[in-house]
Design a protein around this motif. Structure first.
Motif, PDB file in Angstrom:
ATOM      1  N   ARG A 166       0.837  -1.203   0.000  1.00 15.22           N
ATOM      2  CA  ARG A 166       0.000   0.000   0.000  1.00 15.22           C
ATOM      3  C   ARG A 166       0.872   1.254   0.000  1.00 15.22           C
ATOM      4  O   ARG A 166       0.651   2.193  -0.776  1.00 15.22           O
ATOM      5  CB  ARG A 166      -0.907  -0.016   1.229  1.00 15.22           C
ATOM      6  N   HIS A 170       1.579   3.895  -3.069  1.00 16.69           N
ATOM      7  CA  HIS A 170       1.354   5.336  -2.873  1.00 16.69           C
ATOM      8  C   HIS A 170       2.581   6.128  -3.323  1.00 16.69           C
ATOM      9  O   HIS A 170       2.447   7.174  -3.965  1.00 16.69           O
ATOM     10  CB  HIS A 170       1.057   5.613  -1.403  1.00 16.69           C
ATOM     11  N   GLN A 174       2.889   9.114  -6.286  1.00 15.27           N
ATOM     12  CA  GLN A 174       3.410  10.463  -6.037  1.00 15.27           C
ATOM     13  C   GLN A 174       4.653  10.757  -6.876  1.00 15.27           C
ATOM     14  O   GLN A 174       5.208  11.851  -6.783  1.00 15.27           O
ATOM     15  CB  GLN A 174       3.727  10.639  -4.552  1.00 15.27           C
ATOM     16  N   ASP A 374       6.480  10.650  -0.144  1.00 21.78           N
ATOM     17  CA  ASP A 374       6.388  11.520  -1.311  1.00 21.78           C
ATOM     18  C   ASP A 374       7.740  12.199  -1.491  1.00 21.78           C
ATOM     19  O   ASP A 374       8.109  13.087  -0.726  1.00 21.78           O
ATOM     20  CB  ASP A 374       5.280  12.555  -1.090  1.00 21.78           C
ATOM     21  N   GLU A 457      -3.408   8.131  -7.790  1.00 22.45           N
ATOM     22  CA  GLU A 457      -3.834   6.754  -7.627  1.00 22.45           C
ATOM     23  C   GLU A 457      -3.166   5.887  -8.689  1.00 22.45           C
ATOM     24  O   GLU A 457      -2.981   6.316  -9.834  1.00 22.45           O
ATOM     25  CB  GLU A 457      -5.367   6.628  -7.774  1.00 22.45           C
TER      26      GLU A 457
END
Length: 461
Positions: A166, A170, A174, A374, A457
């Motif tokens: 997960r 993510h 980013q 990020d 996403e």
């Protein structure tokens, strides 16, 4: 992780997170607002919820019949160039040649294209990202933090491999194209973390390159059974590097720890990445021992030292001498930009040929509630703690997150020129420095010419 060692009594948790905590809330606000920010070619109304239909990135299918995977990304502004250009991609590489007939066309509507970034230091196995809020207990030493790690590991309901995937997914969304993942190896976990992050690596292999480090967070010597687990992880080919941690300040066994770590690397042909939080003379003693073993075992180019808190603040002559030694041994360094007094002097080290990568470190784990995986935000934090003001200083912070990590992991730099891998992200904005400050939403992420994420996403998720 980036907390203090027991040898660094003056290093508080607060100082470790200086800068990061101060801007995390601001960055989140900026990220949300910047999605509708102005760009040179076309401006969206302030506060707009969604772009008008005519302003949205559009796609036409590939009709080349499968002979070559070709896409033309039209109306792109590399690095914020004033005039849009077309990026033609064939089989994952940007080319100056004309596109094959029937190539897929993506109209990018004047968005800025920037290289995707590399996270040179992250701990995806520890994360509670996406889980219910975790209330953290007081801790002030590595030993206490590791106890909290074990408690959190048992408290979280989602299996480690799903939590890691997960978070890593993510990171892709980013704009991260590669990462070096440090995974705890200790009797408390056995090799569950290595297996879980390995599973996530396989699931995301189309979008993300991952190096796995077997990291002995609980100590190599002080925790019986760890040495054998590190050996097993390397022997089975499950890892790319073997780690270490504060040989003097935490393990209290400089020669024994380094002999174990470097011995495993030498026997099994893996690299080394050692967390070094030790400061001043203690840290320098450990660092010089690492340099000596790197040269003695001919492991040049295969050793990284992370954090290296003994380097910031060195007098210039001493820094130059050390940098020359590191460059000769081809030892790379990583920083997570925790604060102005602990961030590495990246520019000075690079002048001597020392590669320096930038990383996220822990993300919403037992050590800290902060972090977001990020790397554009991490470049923003680097600029923040270095008090960047000039455009070239802001651009240098981005380059540390993109090019520095790529060199450290041995990846080709994605410079958006012919011959470059087609690895880039698209954002609205005026110019690169403004993007680093405002952190606009990543509208599209491209890996090897394929669209792997849209609007934060993963594509297809």
């Amino acid at each position: 992780m980036h907390a203090e060692s027991t040898a660094s009594a003056g290093l508080s948790r607060r100082s470790m997170l200086a800068g990061a905590a101060a801007v995390a809330g601001t960055a989140a606000t900026l990220s949300a607002s910047a999605a509708s920010g102005a760009q040179a070619a076309e401006a969206a109304p302030a506060g707009a919820v969604a772009a008008p239909a005519a302003d949205r990135i559009t796609e036409q299918p590939d009709r080349t019949g499968g002979h070559a995977r070709a896409t033309v990304f039209k109306n792109v502004r590399p690095y914020g160039a004033r005039r849009p250009v077309d990026l033609t991609v064939v089989d994952g590489v940007i080319t100056a040649d004309p596109a094959p007939r029937g190539a897929k066309v993506v109209d990018c509507k004047g968005r800025i294209a920037l290289p995707t970034l590399v996270d040179a230091h992250i701990h995806p196995d520890k994360t509670a990202w996406g889980e219910p809020w975790v209330t953290r207990n007081p801790a002030s030493s590595i030993a206490e933090y590791t106890e909290e790690d074990v408690k959190l590991y048992h408290a979280l309901r989602t299996p480690l491999k799903k939590r890691a995937e997960r978070l890593m997914g993510h990171a892709v969304a980013q704009g991260t194209r590669a990462m070096r993942a440090h995974v705890d190896v200790a009797p408390a976990y056995d090799l569950v973390g290595v297996e879980g992050v390995g599973s996530a690596r396989r699931a995301l292999r189309h979008a993300l390159d991952v190096e796995i480090v077997a990291f002995p967070q609980h100590g190599v010597v002080r925790t019986p059974g760890t040495k054998e687990l590190l050996e097993e992880a390397a022997r089975t080919g499950a890892i790319d590097r073997v780690g270490g941690i504060d040989p003097i300040g935490f393990d209290e066994a400089l020669d024994e720890q380094l002999d174990i770590v470097f011995g495993i690397a030498d026997r099994h042909g893996v690299g080394v990445d050692i967390h070094l939080h030790e400061r001043a003379a203690t840290g320098m003693e450990s660092l010089r021992a690492i340099i000596d073993r790197t040269n003695a075992l001919s492991l040049q180019g295969k050793v990284t030292v992370s954090h290296v808190f003994c380097v910031p603040g060195l007098p210039e002559r001493e820094l130059d001498r050390l940098a020359a030694e590191l460059a000769d041994a081809r030892i790379s360094l990583t920083t997570v930009a925790p604060s102005s007094d602990l961030v590495l002097p990246i520019d000075r080290l690079r002048e001597h040929g020392v590669e320096v990568g930038l990383g996220s470190d822990g993300v919403r784990d037992s050590w800290s509630p902060f972090g977001n995986a990020d790397m554009l935000h991490r470049s923003h934090l680097l600029a923040w703690v270095r008090d960047a003001r000039l455009d070239e200083e802001l651009e240098a912070a981005f380059r540390a997150g993109a090019d520095g990590g790529a060199r450290l992991l041995g990846l080709p730099e994605a410079d958006l020129k012919p011959g470059s891998p087609a690895d880039f992200l698209l954002v609205r904005g005026e110019c690169l420095p403004q993007v680093v400050v405002d952190l606009p939403r990543r509208e599209m992420v491209v890996r090897g010419g394929r669209i792997v994420a849209r609007d934060g996403e993963l594509a297809g998720h």
